[in-house]
Design a protein around this motif. Structure first.
Motif, PDB file in Angstrom:
ATOM      1  N   MET A   1      -3.420   5.047  -3.031  1.00 21.66           N
ATOM      2  CA  MET A   1      -4.412   4.945  -1.984  1.00 21.66           C
ATOM      3  C   MET A   1      -4.613   3.495  -1.579  1.00 21.66           C
ATOM      4  O   MET A   1      -4.907   3.235  -0.427  1.00 21.66           O
ATOM      5  CB  MET A   1      -5.724   5.569  -2.431  1.00 21.66           C
ATOM      6  CG  MET A   1      -5.657   7.082  -2.545  1.00 21.66           C
ATOM      7  SD  MET A   1      -7.239   7.823  -2.869  1.00 21.66           S
ATOM      8  CE  MET A   1      -7.789   8.094  -1.221  1.00 21.66           C
ATOM      9  N   GLY A   4      -2.111   2.625   0.909  1.00 14.56           N
ATOM     10  CA  GLY A   4      -2.477   3.215   2.194  1.00 14.56           C
ATOM     11  C   GLY A   4      -3.544   2.420   2.921  1.00 14.56           C
ATOM     12  O   GLY A   4      -3.499   2.278   4.141  1.00 14.56           O
ATOM     13  N   GLU A  30      -5.217  11.959   5.314  1.00 14.16           N
ATOM     14  CA  GLU A  30      -4.176  11.024   4.873  1.00 14.16           C
ATOM     15  C   GLU A  30      -4.297  10.734   3.384  1.00 14.16           C
ATOM     16  O   GLU A  30      -3.303  10.700   2.665  1.00 14.16           O
ATOM     17  CB  GLU A  30      -4.284   9.697   5.629  1.00 14.16           C
ATOM     18  CG  GLU A  30      -3.641   9.699   6.969  1.00 14.16           C
ATOM     19  CD  GLU A  30      -3.758   8.338   7.625  1.00 14.16           C
ATOM     20  OE1 GLU A  30      -4.563   7.490   7.160  1.00 14.16           O
ATOM     21  OE2 GLU A  30      -3.051   8.110   8.601  1.00 14.16           O
ATOM     22  N   GLY A  31      -5.527  10.518   2.918  1.00 14.20           N
ATOM     23  CA  GLY A  31      -5.743  10.264   1.495  1.00 14.20           C
ATOM     24  C   GLY A  31      -5.336  11.439   0.633  1.00 14.20           C
ATOM     25  O   GLY A  31      -4.716  11.270  -0.417  1.00 14.20           O
ATOM     26  N   LEU A  34      -1.563  11.636   0.462  1.00 10.40           N
ATOM     27  CA  LEU A  34      -1.041  10.590  -0.407  1.00 10.40           C
ATOM     28  C   LEU A  34      -1.231  10.949  -1.879  1.00 10.40           C
ATOM     29  O   LEU A  34      -0.307  10.802  -2.683  1.00 10.40           O
ATOM     30  CB  LEU A  34      -1.715   9.255  -0.091  1.00 10.40           C
ATOM     31  CG  LEU A  34      -1.251   8.061  -0.904  1.00 10.40           C
ATOM     32  CD1 LEU A  34       0.211   7.764  -0.626  1.00 10.40           C
ATOM     33  CD2 LEU A  34      -2.095   6.850  -0.587  1.00 10.40           C
ATOM     34  N   MET A  38       1.745  11.603  -4.675  1.00 15.22           N
ATOM     35  CA  MET A  38       1.810  10.880  -5.948  1.00 15.22           C
ATOM     36  C   MET A  38       1.845  11.867  -7.114  1.00 15.22           C
ATOM     37  O   MET A  38       2.596  11.677  -8.070  1.00 15.22           O
ATOM     38  CB  MET A  38       0.621   9.927  -6.065  1.00 15.22           C
ATOM     39  CG  MET A  38       0.719   8.756  -5.119  1.00 15.22           C
ATOM     40  SD  MET A  38      -0.745   7.706  -4.996  1.00 15.22           S
ATOM     41  CE  MET A  38      -1.333   7.581  -6.629  1.00 15.22           C
TER      42      MET A  38
END
Length: 53
Positions: A1, A4, A30-31, A34, A38
């Motif tokens: 994050m 990002g 978006e978070g 992501l 991961m």
């Protein structure tokens, strides 16, 4: 994050009009994407190491 956040900050400098339209929901999405990516990478790495044993 963290990557990002830095990428978003740099992209705002390059093209400030592009990310202003997303709003809070877009940033949250978006978070989440992501974090899921991961998790998927760590899962595949762990699964591969367990399959080798």
């Amino acid at each position: 994050m963290i990557i990002g956040i830095f990428f978003t900050a740099i992209w705002n400098i390059v093209d400030p009009e592009e990310l202003n339209d997303k709003g809070d929901a877009g940033r949250i999405l978006e978070g989440m994407i992501l974090v899921n990516l991961m998790f998927e990478m760590q899962y595949r790495k762990l699964k591969q190491s367990l399959d080798e044993e």
